[in-house]
Motif scaffolding. Structure first.
Motif, short mmCIF file in Angstrom:
data_model
loop_
_atom_site.label_atom_id
_atom_site.label_comp_id
_atom_site.label_asym_id
_atom_site.label_seq_id
_atom_site.Cartn_x
_atom_site.Cartn_y
_atom_site.Cartn_z
N LEU A 187 9.31 -2.13 -10.65
CA LEU A 187 7.95 -2.04 -11.36
C LEU A 187 7.36 -0.88 -11.19
O LEU A 187 6.79 -0.30 -12.02
N PRO A 188 7.28 -0.19 -10.20
CA PRO A 188 6.51 0.90 -9.88
C PRO A 188 7.16 2.13 -10.69
O PRO A 188 6.76 3.00 -11.28
N LEU A 189 8.61 2.25 -10.71
CA LEU A 189 9.32 3.06 -11.56
C LEU A 189 8.93 3.04 -13.08
O LEU A 189 8.42 3.94 -13.54
N LEU A 190 8.95 1.73 -13.68
CA LEU A 190 8.76 1.52 -14.79
C LEU A 190 7.26 1.74 -15.40
O LEU A 190 6.79 2.44 -16.55
N PRO A 254 -4.25 -9.73 -6.04
CA PRO A 254 -4.93 -8.89 -6.76
C PRO A 254 -4.48 -7.76 -7.53
O PRO A 254 -4.34 -7.34 -8.72
N ILE A 255 -3.73 -7.18 -6.71
CA ILE A 255 -2.94 -5.82 -6.79
C ILE A 255 -1.63 -6.09 -7.32
O ILE A 255 -0.79 -7.11 -6.94
N ILE A 256 -1.28 -5.16 -8.36
CA ILE A 256 0.08 -5.37 -9.04
C ILE A 256 1.06 -5.16 -8.15
O ILE A 256 2.22 -5.78 -8.00
N LEU A 257 1.51 -3.84 -7.63
CA LEU A 257 2.43 -3.31 -6.88
C LEU A 257 2.49 -3.79 -5.29
O LEU A 257 1.35 -3.35 -4.73
N LEU A 258 3.24 -4.43 -5.03
CA LEU A 258 3.11 -4.87 -3.42
C LEU A 258 4.52 -4.34 -3.09
O LEU A 258 5.74 -4.36 -3.60
N ARG A 263 2.58 -7.35 0.35
CA ARG A 263 1.14 -6.83 0.36
C ARG A 263 1.05 -5.61 -0.21
O ARG A 263 2.33 -4.97 -0.47
N PRO A 264 -0.26 -5.20 -0.38
CA PRO A 264 -0.26 -3.76 -1.09
C PRO A 264 0.40 -2.56 -0.45
O PRO A 264 0.11 -2.60 0.81
N TRP A 265 0.66 -1.71 -1.12
CA TRP A 265 1.28 -0.53 -0.53
C TRP A 265 0.21 0.47 0.04
O TRP A 265 -0.90 0.62 -0.32
N THR A 266 0.84 1.13 1.38
CA THR A 266 -0.22 2.38 1.78
C THR A 266 0.53 3.54 0.93
O THR A 266 1.79 3.37 0.61
N ALA A 267 0.01 4.47 0.76
CA ALA A 267 0.43 5.71 0.20
C ALA A 267 1.84 6.27 0.88
O ALA A 267 2.78 6.33 0.18
N ASP A 268 1.71 6.33 2.10
CA ASP A 268 2.62 6.90 3.01
C ASP A 268 4.04 5.80 3.04
O ASP A 268 5.05 6.05 2.98
N GLY A 269 3.73 4.54 3.27
CA GLY A 269 4.67 3.47 3.18
C GLY A 269 5.46 3.43 1.77
O GLY A 269 6.72 3.39 1.77
N PHE A 270 4.87 3.68 0.69
CA PHE A 270 5.27 3.44 -0.50
C PHE A 270 6.23 4.76 -0.82
O PHE A 270 7.46 4.90 -1.26
N ARG A 271 5.73 6.04 -0.50
CA ARG A 271 6.55 7.39 -0.63
C ARG A 271 7.73 7.24 -0.03
O ARG A 271 9.04 7.63 -0.35
N SER A 272 7.70 6.59 1.48
CA SER A 272 8.90 6.53 2.19
C SER A 272 9.98 5.52 1.76
O SER A 272 11.23 6.01 1.55
N SER A 273 9.37 4.34 1.22
CA SER A 273 10.51 3.34 0.90
C SER A 273 10.83 3.93 -0.39
O SER A 273 12.20 3.85 -0.68
#
Length: 379
Positions: A187-190, A254-258, A263-273
Protein backbone atom coordinates in the motif's frame (compact mmCIF):
# COMPACT_ATOMS: atom_id res chain seq x y z
CA UNK A 1 18.13 8.64 46.40
CA UNK A 2 16.86 11.94 45.03
CA UNK A 3 18.86 13.82 42.43
CA UNK A 4 18.08 17.44 41.57
CA UNK A 5 18.14 18.24 37.87
CA UNK A 6 18.21 21.91 36.90
CA UNK A 7 17.20 23.72 33.72
CA UNK A 8 15.54 20.64 32.26
CA UNK A 9 13.17 21.31 29.34
CA UNK A 10 10.41 19.29 27.70
CA UNK A 11 7.94 19.37 24.85
CA UNK A 12 4.74 17.41 24.26
CA UNK A 13 4.28 16.08 20.72
CA UNK A 14 1.19 14.54 19.17
CA UNK A 15 2.03 11.29 17.38
CA UNK A 16 0.52 10.02 14.16
CA UNK A 17 -1.90 7.72 16.00
CA UNK A 18 -3.29 10.63 18.03
CA UNK A 19 -1.48 9.85 21.31
CA UNK A 20 0.79 12.35 23.04
CA UNK A 21 4.42 11.82 24.00
CA UNK A 22 6.70 13.95 26.17
CA UNK A 23 10.27 14.54 25.02
CA UNK A 24 12.81 15.68 27.61
CA UNK A 25 15.86 17.85 26.92
CA UNK A 26 18.88 18.61 29.10
CA UNK A 27 18.14 22.33 28.66
CA UNK A 28 16.24 24.55 26.27
CA UNK A 29 17.72 23.79 22.86
CA UNK A 30 19.90 21.06 24.33
CA UNK A 31 20.17 17.36 23.46
CA UNK A 32 17.22 15.04 23.96
CA UNK A 33 17.42 12.78 27.01
CA UNK A 34 16.95 9.03 26.86
CA UNK A 35 14.71 6.90 29.05
CA UNK A 36 12.02 7.92 31.52
CA UNK A 37 12.60 10.63 34.18
CA UNK A 38 14.27 9.13 37.22
CA UNK A 39 15.58 6.07 35.40
CA UNK A 40 19.34 5.32 35.32
CA UNK A 41 19.31 5.82 31.54
CA UNK A 42 17.68 9.23 31.93
CA UNK A 43 20.10 10.41 34.63
CA UNK A 44 23.08 9.05 32.72
CA UNK A 45 22.13 10.87 29.52
CA UNK A 46 21.55 14.08 31.48
CA UNK A 47 24.96 13.87 33.14
CA UNK A 48 26.60 13.18 29.78
CA UNK A 49 24.88 16.23 28.28
CA UNK A 50 25.87 18.52 31.13
CA UNK A 51 29.48 17.35 30.91
CA UNK A 52 29.62 18.71 27.36
CA UNK A 53 28.04 22.05 28.28
CA UNK A 54 30.99 24.35 28.64
CA UNK A 55 30.40 28.09 28.60
CA UNK A 56 32.74 29.44 25.96
CA UNK A 57 34.55 32.73 26.46
CA UNK A 58 33.46 35.79 24.53
CA UNK A 59 35.19 36.36 21.23
CA UNK A 60 35.27 32.70 20.16
CA UNK A 61 33.26 30.86 17.54
CA UNK A 62 32.11 28.34 20.16
CA UNK A 63 30.28 31.15 21.94
CA UNK A 64 28.43 32.06 18.75
CA UNK A 65 27.41 28.45 18.26
CA UNK A 66 26.05 28.27 21.80
CA UNK A 67 24.23 31.59 21.54
CA UNK A 68 22.64 30.57 18.24
CA UNK A 69 21.22 27.44 19.87
CA UNK A 70 19.48 29.65 22.43
CA UNK A 71 17.92 31.90 19.79
CA UNK A 72 14.41 31.68 18.38
CA UNK A 73 15.92 31.15 14.94
CA UNK A 74 17.07 27.77 16.22
CA UNK A 75 14.39 26.96 18.81
CA UNK A 76 11.64 27.68 16.30
CA UNK A 77 12.78 24.84 14.05
CA UNK A 78 11.15 21.42 14.08
CA UNK A 79 12.61 18.81 16.45
CA UNK A 80 14.08 16.77 13.60
CA UNK A 81 15.71 19.83 12.02
CA UNK A 82 17.19 20.94 15.34
CA UNK A 83 18.63 17.48 15.90
CA UNK A 84 20.20 17.50 12.43
CA UNK A 85 21.65 20.96 12.98
CA UNK A 86 23.14 19.92 16.32
CA UNK A 87 25.03 17.10 14.60
CA UNK A 88 26.60 19.59 12.21
CA UNK A 89 27.26 22.13 14.96
CA UNK A 90 29.16 19.49 16.90
CA UNK A 91 31.46 18.99 13.90
CA UNK A 92 32.04 22.74 13.73
CA UNK A 93 32.76 22.94 17.47
CA UNK A 94 35.42 20.24 17.23
CA UNK A 95 37.18 21.87 14.31
CA UNK A 96 36.73 25.60 14.88
CA UNK A 97 35.38 26.12 18.40
CA UNK A 98 38.50 28.02 19.50
CA UNK A 99 38.57 30.22 16.39
CA UNK A 100 38.72 33.95 17.38
CA UNK A 101 35.82 35.93 15.94
CA UNK A 102 38.20 38.62 14.69
CA UNK A 103 39.78 35.99 12.43
CA UNK A 104 36.53 35.69 10.46
CA UNK A 105 37.33 38.96 8.68
CA UNK A 106 40.67 37.69 7.37
CA UNK A 107 40.67 36.71 3.67
CA UNK A 108 42.33 33.36 4.32
CA UNK A 109 39.57 32.23 6.71
CA UNK A 110 37.18 31.50 3.85
CA UNK A 111 39.79 29.24 2.27
CA UNK A 112 40.33 27.43 5.57
CA UNK A 113 36.59 26.76 5.88
CA UNK A 114 36.48 25.53 2.27
CA UNK A 115 39.42 23.19 2.89
CA UNK A 116 37.48 21.74 5.84
CA UNK A 117 34.42 21.24 3.63
CA UNK A 118 36.59 19.47 1.04
CA UNK A 119 37.91 17.20 3.79
CA UNK A 120 34.36 16.29 4.85
CA UNK A 121 33.42 15.72 1.20
CA UNK A 122 35.85 12.80 0.99
CA UNK A 123 33.30 10.87 3.06
CA UNK A 124 30.07 12.50 1.89
CA UNK A 125 29.61 15.48 -0.42
CA UNK A 126 26.05 16.02 0.75
CA UNK A 127 27.04 16.05 4.42
CA UNK A 128 29.91 18.41 3.61
CA UNK A 129 27.45 20.82 2.01
CA UNK A 130 25.11 20.43 4.99
CA UNK A 131 27.86 21.31 7.47
CA UNK A 132 28.83 24.33 5.34
CA UNK A 133 25.19 25.44 5.20
CA UNK A 134 24.74 25.24 8.97
CA UNK A 135 27.98 27.14 9.58
CA UNK A 136 26.81 29.77 7.11
CA UNK A 137 23.43 30.04 8.85
CA UNK A 138 25.04 30.54 12.25
CA UNK A 139 27.39 33.21 10.90
CA UNK A 140 24.54 34.92 9.04
CA UNK A 141 22.54 34.99 12.28
CA UNK A 142 25.55 36.44 14.14
CA UNK A 143 26.13 39.06 11.44
CA UNK A 144 22.48 40.11 11.61
CA UNK A 145 22.83 40.55 15.37
CA UNK A 146 25.95 42.68 14.98
CA UNK A 147 28.19 40.10 16.62
CA UNK A 148 30.45 39.82 13.56
CA UNK A 149 30.97 42.01 10.50
CA UNK A 150 31.85 39.36 7.90
CA UNK A 151 30.34 36.00 6.99
CA UNK A 152 33.07 34.09 5.14
CA UNK A 153 30.58 31.37 4.12
CA UNK A 154 28.38 33.63 1.99
CA UNK A 155 27.83 32.45 -1.60
CA UNK A 156 30.03 29.42 -1.09
CA UNK A 157 28.28 27.22 -3.63
CA UNK A 158 28.04 23.44 -3.23
CA UNK A 159 30.33 20.45 -3.53
CA UNK A 160 27.56 18.03 -4.47
CA UNK A 161 26.03 18.63 -7.90
CA UNK A 162 24.33 15.29 -8.49
CA UNK A 163 20.73 14.99 -9.64
CA UNK A 164 18.15 12.22 -9.64
CA UNK A 165 18.39 11.89 -13.42
CA UNK A 166 17.03 8.50 -14.49
CA UNK A 167 16.03 7.76 -10.88
CA UNK A 168 12.55 6.65 -11.89
CA UNK A 169 10.75 3.47 -10.87
CA UNK A 170 9.96 1.40 -13.95
CA UNK A 171 6.92 -0.81 -14.35
CA UNK A 172 9.30 -3.76 -13.97
CA UNK A 173 10.56 -2.33 -10.66
CA UNK A 174 7.01 -1.89 -9.42
CA UNK A 175 6.07 -5.45 -10.40
CA UNK A 176 9.19 -6.94 -8.81
CA UNK A 177 8.53 -5.09 -5.55
CA UNK A 178 4.89 -6.15 -5.33
CA UNK A 179 5.82 -9.77 -6.02
CA UNK A 180 8.62 -9.87 -3.45
CA UNK A 181 7.72 -7.48 -0.61
CA UNK A 182 5.48 -8.32 2.34
CA UNK A 183 1.84 -7.30 1.98
CA UNK A 184 1.96 -4.39 4.44
CA UNK A 185 4.51 -2.65 2.18
CA UNK A 186 2.36 -2.83 -0.97
CA UNK A 187 0.00 0.00 0.00
CA UNK A 188 2.78 2.55 0.69
CA UNK A 189 4.20 1.92 -2.79
CA UNK A 190 0.82 2.28 -4.50
CA UNK A 191 -0.07 5.40 -2.52
CA UNK A 192 3.20 7.06 -3.51
CA UNK A 193 2.85 6.11 -7.19
CA UNK A 194 -0.80 7.17 -7.49
CA UNK A 195 -0.69 10.34 -5.38
CA UNK A 196 2.87 11.65 -5.73
CA UNK A 197 3.02 12.58 -2.02
CA UNK A 198 6.00 12.75 0.32
CA UNK A 199 6.81 9.93 2.71
CA UNK A 200 6.01 12.02 5.80
CA UNK A 201 2.59 13.07 4.52
CA UNK A 202 1.71 9.49 3.58
CA UNK A 203 2.77 8.07 6.95
CA UNK A 204 0.48 10.61 8.65
CA UNK A 205 -2.47 9.94 6.33
CA UNK A 206 -5.67 8.96 8.19
CA UNK A 207 -8.71 7.02 7.04
CA UNK A 208 -10.81 10.14 7.53
CA UNK A 209 -8.94 11.67 4.57
CA UNK A 210 -10.33 8.98 2.22
CA UNK A 211 -14.01 8.96 1.31
CA UNK A 212 -13.96 6.03 -1.09
CA UNK A 213 -13.16 8.05 -4.19
CA UNK A 214 -10.97 11.01 -3.17
CA UNK A 215 -8.04 11.52 -0.80
CA UNK A 216 -7.91 14.94 0.85
CA UNK A 217 -4.76 15.92 2.69
CA UNK A 218 -2.72 18.89 3.84
CA UNK A 219 0.94 18.91 2.88
CA UNK A 220 3.39 20.59 5.21
CA UNK A 221 6.79 21.74 4.02
CA UNK A 222 9.43 24.05 5.52
CA UNK A 223 10.54 26.91 3.26
CA UNK A 224 13.24 28.82 5.07
CA UNK A 225 11.78 29.88 8.41
CA UNK A 226 8.19 29.52 7.19
CA UNK A 227 5.97 26.50 6.79
CA UNK A 228 3.93 26.10 3.62
CA UNK A 229 0.62 24.24 3.87
CA UNK A 230 -0.90 22.95 0.64
CA UNK A 231 -4.32 21.28 0.45
CA UNK A 232 -4.79 18.73 -2.30
CA UNK A 233 -7.72 16.56 -3.38
CA UNK A 234 -6.62 13.48 -5.27
CA UNK A 235 -9.11 11.29 -7.16
CA UNK A 236 -8.21 7.68 -6.41
CA UNK A 237 -7.30 5.48 -9.38
CA UNK A 238 -8.70 1.97 -9.68
CA UNK A 239 -5.56 0.02 -8.57
CA UNK A 240 -5.11 2.25 -5.52
CA UNK A 241 -8.84 2.13 -4.65
CA UNK A 242 -8.77 -1.66 -4.66
CA UNK A 243 -5.81 -1.69 -2.27
CA UNK A 244 -7.30 0.97 0.02
CA UNK A 245 -10.73 -0.67 0.19
CA UNK A 246 -9.14 -4.03 1.03
CA UNK A 247 -7.08 -2.45 3.80
CA UNK A 248 -10.10 -0.55 5.14
CA UNK A 249 -11.93 -3.81 5.87
CA UNK A 250 -9.24 -4.80 8.36
CA UNK A 251 -8.21 -1.37 9.66
CA UNK A 252 -6.77 -1.35 13.17
CA UNK A 253 -5.89 2.33 13.55
CA UNK A 254 -6.99 5.80 12.42
CA UNK A 255 -3.70 5.83 10.47
CA UNK A 256 -3.77 4.11 7.07
CA UNK A 257 -0.18 2.86 6.80
CA UNK A 258 0.84 0.44 9.55
CA UNK A 259 3.86 -1.75 10.17
CA UNK A 260 3.80 -5.52 10.55
CA UNK A 261 2.73 -5.12 14.20
CA UNK A 262 -0.31 -3.07 13.20
CA UNK A 263 1.15 0.17 14.53
CA UNK A 264 1.89 3.50 12.78
CA UNK A 265 5.35 3.68 11.26
CA UNK A 266 8.17 5.83 12.50
CA UNK A 267 10.03 7.57 9.68
CA UNK A 268 13.25 5.65 10.32
CA UNK A 269 11.47 2.35 10.78
CA UNK A 270 9.61 2.70 7.51
CA UNK A 271 12.69 3.77 5.59
CA UNK A 272 14.67 0.80 6.90
CA UNK A 273 11.93 -1.78 6.18
CA UNK A 274 11.18 -0.40 2.73
CA UNK A 275 14.84 -0.35 1.71
CA UNK A 276 15.30 -3.95 2.83
CA UNK A 277 12.28 -5.02 0.78
CA UNK A 278 13.52 -3.07 -2.23
CA UNK A 279 16.95 -4.70 -2.01
CA UNK A 280 15.40 -8.14 -1.64
CA UNK A 281 13.40 -7.52 -4.82
CA UNK A 282 16.65 -6.82 -6.68
CA UNK A 283 15.78 -3.16 -7.32
CA UNK A 284 18.74 -0.77 -7.39
CA UNK A 285 19.34 2.92 -7.91
CA UNK A 286 15.99 4.19 -6.63
CA UNK A 287 14.51 5.09 -3.25
CA UNK A 288 11.03 5.65 -1.86
CA UNK A 289 11.52 9.39 -2.34
CA UNK A 290 11.97 8.77 -6.08
CA UNK A 291 8.37 7.57 -6.27
CA UNK A 292 7.23 11.20 -6.05
CA UNK A 293 9.16 12.13 -9.17
CA UNK A 294 8.06 8.89 -10.81
CA UNK A 295 4.43 9.89 -10.26
CA UNK A 296 5.08 13.25 -11.92
CA UNK A 297 6.73 11.50 -14.86
CA UNK A 298 3.92 8.99 -15.34
CA UNK A 299 1.30 11.73 -15.24
CA UNK A 300 3.19 13.67 -17.91
CA UNK A 301 3.58 10.57 -20.09
CA UNK A 302 -0.17 10.04 -19.78
CA UNK A 303 -0.66 13.47 -21.36
CA UNK A 304 -1.40 15.52 -18.23
CA UNK A 305 -0.61 19.22 -18.29
CA UNK A 306 1.66 20.81 -15.70
CA UNK A 307 -1.37 22.39 -14.02
CA UNK A 308 -3.08 18.99 -13.77
CA UNK A 309 0.04 17.43 -12.26
CA UNK A 310 0.32 20.23 -9.68
CA UNK A 311 -3.33 19.70 -8.65
CA UNK A 312 -2.48 16.11 -7.70
CA UNK A 313 1.05 16.20 -6.29
CA UNK A 314 0.96 19.62 -4.67
CA UNK A 315 4.25 20.71 -6.25
CA UNK A 316 4.70 24.28 -7.39
CA UNK A 317 4.64 24.81 -11.14
CA UNK A 318 8.34 25.61 -11.05
CA UNK A 319 9.08 22.35 -9.22
CA UNK A 320 7.12 20.34 -11.79
CA UNK A 321 8.94 22.07 -14.64
CA UNK A 322 12.27 21.35 -12.97
CA UNK A 323 11.42 17.67 -12.59
CA UNK A 324 10.19 17.33 -16.16
CA UNK A 325 12.89 19.46 -17.73
CA UNK A 326 16.01 18.64 -15.77
CA UNK A 327 15.59 15.24 -14.24
CA UNK A 328 13.36 12.85 -16.05
CA UNK A 329 11.51 13.38 -19.28
CA UNK A 330 14.35 14.49 -21.52
CA UNK A 331 15.71 10.96 -21.23
CA UNK A 332 12.48 9.03 -21.55
CA UNK A 333 12.31 7.32 -24.96
CA UNK A 334 8.54 6.78 -24.66
CA UNK A 335 8.00 10.54 -24.71
CA UNK A 336 10.09 10.88 -27.86
CA UNK A 337 8.22 8.04 -29.59
CA UNK A 338 4.86 9.57 -28.64
CA UNK A 339 5.95 12.96 -29.99
CA UNK A 340 7.05 11.54 -33.35
CA UNK A 341 3.82 9.50 -33.59
CA UNK A 342 1.77 12.67 -33.09
CA UNK A 343 3.87 14.45 -35.72
CA UNK A 344 3.30 11.62 -38.19
CA UNK A 345 -0.45 11.67 -37.64
CA UNK A 346 -0.64 15.41 -38.00
CA UNK A 347 1.47 15.40 -41.15
CA UNK A 348 -0.58 12.64 -42.69
CA UNK A 349 -3.86 14.43 -42.06
CA UNK A 350 -2.72 17.84 -43.23
CA UNK A 351 -0.66 17.02 -46.30
CA UNK A 352 -2.14 17.37 -49.86
CA UNK A 353 -3.07 14.10 -51.54
CA UNK A 354 -1.88 13.60 -55.20
CA UNK A 355 -4.50 13.05 -57.89
CA UNK A 356 -4.54 9.52 -59.43
CA UNK A 357 -3.02 9.29 -62.91
CA UNK A 358 -5.11 8.01 -65.87
CA UNK A 359 -2.61 5.21 -66.57
CA UNK A 360 -3.00 3.77 -63.08
CA UNK A 361 -6.07 2.01 -61.74
CA UNK A 362 -5.22 2.37 -58.10
CA UNK A 363 -2.88 5.35 -58.16
CA UNK A 364 0.08 3.39 -56.90
CA UNK A 365 1.38 1.41 -59.87
CA UNK A 366 3.82 4.20 -60.79
CA UNK A 367 5.39 3.95 -57.41
CA UNK A 368 3.24 6.82 -56.16
CA UNK A 369 0.83 6.47 -53.28
CA UNK A 370 -0.85 8.94 -51.04
CA UNK A 371 1.06 10.08 -47.96
CA UNK A 372 -1.94 9.08 -45.90
CA UNK A 373 -1.57 5.56 -47.22
CA UNK A 374 2.09 5.43 -46.28
CA UNK A 375 1.32 6.71 -42.80
CA UNK A 376 -1.68 4.46 -42.29
CA UNK A 377 0.29 1.82 -40.46
CA UNK A 378 0.93 4.25 -37.60
CA UNK A 379 -2.72 5.05 -37.05
Amino acid sequence: MRIEIKDINWTVAKLADGTEKTYWYAWRGGPRLQGEPGSPEFIGSYNAAVATKVVAPEGRLLRLLQDYQKSQDFLGLRDRTRADYIKQIQKIEVKFGDCPLKALARPETRGIFMDWRDELALKSQRQADYAWTVLGLVLSWAKGRGKITVNPCERGGRVYHGTRVDMVWTIEDETAFLQSALAHLHLPLLLALWTGQRQGDLLRLTWSAYDGSVIRLKQSKSIGKKRRVVRVEIPVGVPLKAALDAAAKAKKSPIILLNSDGRPWTADGFRSSFNKARDKAGITGVTFNDLRGTAVTRLALAGCTEAQIVSITGHSLNDVRSILDAHYLHRDPELARAAIHKLELGYAKGSPKPKPEHSSQNGSQNGHSSLAGKMGKYQ
